[in-house]
Design a protein around this motif. Structure first.
Motif, mmCIF file in Angstrom:
data_model
loop_
_atom_site.group_PDB
_atom_site.id
_atom_site.type_symbol
_atom_site.label_atom_id
_atom_site.label_comp_id
_atom_site.label_asym_id
_atom_site.label_seq_id
_atom_site.Cartn_x
_atom_site.Cartn_y
_atom_site.Cartn_z
ATOM 1 N N HIS A 58 0.878 -1.173 0.000
ATOM 2 C CA HIS A 58 0.000 0.000 0.000
ATOM 3 C C HIS A 58 0.912 1.219 0.000
ATOM 4 O O HIS A 58 1.694 1.408 0.932
ATOM 5 C CB HIS A 58 -0.895 -0.002 1.230
ATOM 6 C CG HIS A 58 -1.685 1.258 1.402
ATOM 7 N ND1 HIS A 58 -2.822 1.514 0.677
ATOM 8 C CD2 HIS A 58 -1.491 2.333 2.202
ATOM 9 C CE1 HIS A 58 -3.306 2.701 1.036
ATOM 10 N NE2 HIS A 58 -2.510 3.208 1.955
ATOM 11 N N LEU A 59 0.825 2.030 -1.057
ATOM 12 C CA LEU A 59 1.779 3.116 -1.245
ATOM 13 C C LEU A 59 1.083 4.419 -1.601
ATOM 14 O O LEU A 59 -0.006 4.424 -2.164
ATOM 15 C CB LEU A 59 2.753 2.761 -2.372
ATOM 16 C CG LEU A 59 3.542 1.454 -2.235
ATOM 17 C CD1 LEU A 59 4.297 1.183 -3.523
ATOM 18 C CD2 LEU A 59 4.477 1.516 -1.053
ATOM 19 N N LYS A 60 1.766 5.512 -1.288
ATOM 20 C CA LYS A 60 1.320 6.826 -1.744
ATOM 21 C C LYS A 60 1.925 7.118 -3.115
ATOM 22 O O LYS A 60 2.978 6.571 -3.467
ATOM 23 C CB LYS A 60 1.746 7.899 -0.752
ATOM 24 C CG LYS A 60 1.063 7.797 0.606
ATOM 25 C CD LYS A 60 1.479 8.947 1.504
ATOM 26 C CE LYS A 60 0.749 8.875 2.841
ATOM 27 N NZ LYS A 60 1.111 10.012 3.727
ATOM 28 N N PRO A 61 1.271 7.955 -3.920
ATOM 29 C CA PRO A 61 1.876 8.348 -5.198
ATOM 30 C C PRO A 61 3.274 8.910 -4.983
ATOM 31 O O PRO A 61 3.559 9.582 -3.997
ATOM 32 C CB PRO A 61 0.909 9.424 -5.717
ATOM 33 C CG PRO A 61 -0.401 9.076 -5.083
ATOM 34 C CD PRO A 61 -0.065 8.560 -3.718
ATOM 35 N N GLY A 62 4.183 8.615 -5.906
ATOM 36 C CA GLY A 62 5.547 9.111 -5.818
ATOM 37 C C GLY A 62 6.491 8.206 -5.039
ATOM 38 O O GLY A 62 7.667 8.531 -4.890
ATOM 39 N N THR A 63 5.999 7.051 -4.554
ATOM 40 C CA THR A 63 6.823 6.151 -3.748
ATOM 41 C C THR A 63 7.558 5.140 -4.635
ATOM 42 O O THR A 63 7.058 4.739 -5.681
ATOM 43 C CB THR A 63 5.938 5.385 -2.743
ATOM 44 O OG1 THR A 63 5.213 6.319 -1.949
ATOM 45 C CG2 THR A 63 6.786 4.513 -1.828
ATOM 46 N N ASP A 176 -3.543 8.047 -0.804
ATOM 47 C CA ASP A 176 -2.958 8.975 0.159
ATOM 48 C C ASP A 176 -3.436 8.690 1.572
ATOM 49 O O ASP A 176 -2.891 9.228 2.539
ATOM 50 C CB ASP A 176 -3.315 10.424 -0.210
ATOM 51 C CG ASP A 176 -2.457 10.938 -1.353
ATOM 52 O OD1 ASP A 176 -1.231 10.697 -1.323
ATOM 53 O OD2 ASP A 176 -3.011 11.558 -2.269
ATOM 54 N N SER A 177 -4.451 7.854 1.702
ATOM 55 C CA SER A 177 -5.004 7.539 3.019
ATOM 56 C C SER A 177 -4.537 6.160 3.465
ATOM 57 O O SER A 177 -3.724 5.516 2.807
ATOM 58 C CB SER A 177 -6.532 7.594 2.968
ATOM 59 O OG SER A 177 -7.033 6.666 2.025
#
Length: 332
Positions: A58-63, A176-177
């Motif tokens: 589970h990742l945020k954008p840009g990771t 993002d959550s």
């Protein structure tokens, strides 16, 4: 930098290797196996049994994330092994992978280095898979497979060529959550086939935002005269997409099992999400069904965030064509 920080959180541990092999259709001996084994996983998922089989992140954008794995030549013959990501999807409540190097959004973010290995007999080598999530990536879960492929063309002794693929599933969720996974068991049905064999089917709804690979067991107790029929595994292979519904089955029950009533306790899990229920259940006459609607169960949603892991399982598919063939193995 962020990718390096995430890698620093990795936990190194041994996992069970998985192999695939292709056997010629002419009955001559097979030409060896390719093994695939994870070498590290995120500490945050060390208690997640599902993460011991797949890359589940589970990742945020840009990771950026990286995972090391091992490829082994488990044969007495040298092999050239190609490493690459391939597309996958969830179709008909099963994890389905595409042919060859078919791309999708996740494979375009993912690379494997080196892209090829030359392995001597019984030799092992390490490789690394990297996924770079764009800053503009939209929320949602993506699916892929990391493949190790080796081919053997027809020769004087083998008139059927073969391609061996072994790999691991990838479930990558972008948001993002926080990460939310949950499911609800809606009802359980007792069946008896026309030839008298009993089975149980449970209807399940995925109420979370992650795909689920369901597994578990059914225990039958407190039957007629106090009988205890023991625990029976759920047939694995059901993968529910976010928001999807489907069924899991318990087969293999003894034909002589009394009708009941029984106290049926069903325990299902996917990763760290575990639900159970108990109900009184009676098996019908041959060819019939008997449903128990569930009004209360231990539905406990699970919020968690983290990165993943990889490994393999054991479905091998052999597809032979004139003078060519293919063997495929991917986690089930």
């Amino acid at each position: 930098m962020l990718g390096a920080a995430l890698a620093a959180l990795a936990l190194t541990f041994p996992t069970m290797p998985t192999s695939a092999a292709a056997a010629p259709s002419d009955g001559s001996p097979g030409r060896g196996y390719i093994g695939f084994r994870l070498l590290e996983a995120q500490v945050v998922r060390r208690d997640d049994p599902r993460a011991l089989k797949y890359i589940v992140d589970h990742l945020k954008p840009g990771t950026v994330i990286e995972r090391r794995f091992e490829v082994a030549n488990e044969s007495g013959t040298g092999h050239e092994v190609k490493l690459y990501p391939g597309a996958a999807k969830i179709a008909d409540n099963q994890f389905a992978f595409a042919e060859g190097r078919t791309p999708n959004e996740l494979t375009r973010w993912t690379s494997v280095k080196p892209s090829a290995l030359t392995l001597r007999p019984w030799e092992k080598a390490e490789a690394k898979v990297t996924s770079k999530v764009p800053d503009t990536a939209r929320p949602g879960e993506r699916y892929a497979v990391v493949w190790a492929e080796s081919g053997a063309p027809p020769d004087a002794r083998h008139n059927v060529g073969s391609i061996m693929r072994v790999g691991t599933r990838v479930y990558l969720d972008i948001s993002d959550s926080g990460e939310y996974a949950d499911f609800r068991i809606k009802k359980i049905i007792a069946l008896r086939s026309k030839d008298g064999r009993p089975s149980v089917v449970a209807h399940v709804h995925n109420t979370g935002k992650r795909a689920l690979d369901l597994r578990g067991k059914l225990r039958l107790s407190d039957g007629p005269g106090g009988l205890d029929a023991g625990a029976h595994p759920v047939t694995e292979g059901t993968t529910l997409p976010p928001g999807g519904s489907g069924t899991v089955r318990v087969d293999g029950l003894d034909r002589s099992l009394p009708a009941g009533p029984w106290t049926a306790r069903l325990e299902l899990e996917s990763g760290m999400v575990r639900h159970s229920l108990s109900t009184r259940l009676t098996f019908p006459k041959p060819g019939g069904t008997s449903a128990a609607w569930i009004t209360d169960s231990s539905n406990r949603p699970y919020w968690y965030a983290g990165a993943g892991l990889l490994a393999l399982s054991g479905i091998v598919l052999l597809l032979f064509k004139p003078r060519s063939g293919r063997a495929t193995c991917v986690n089930s």
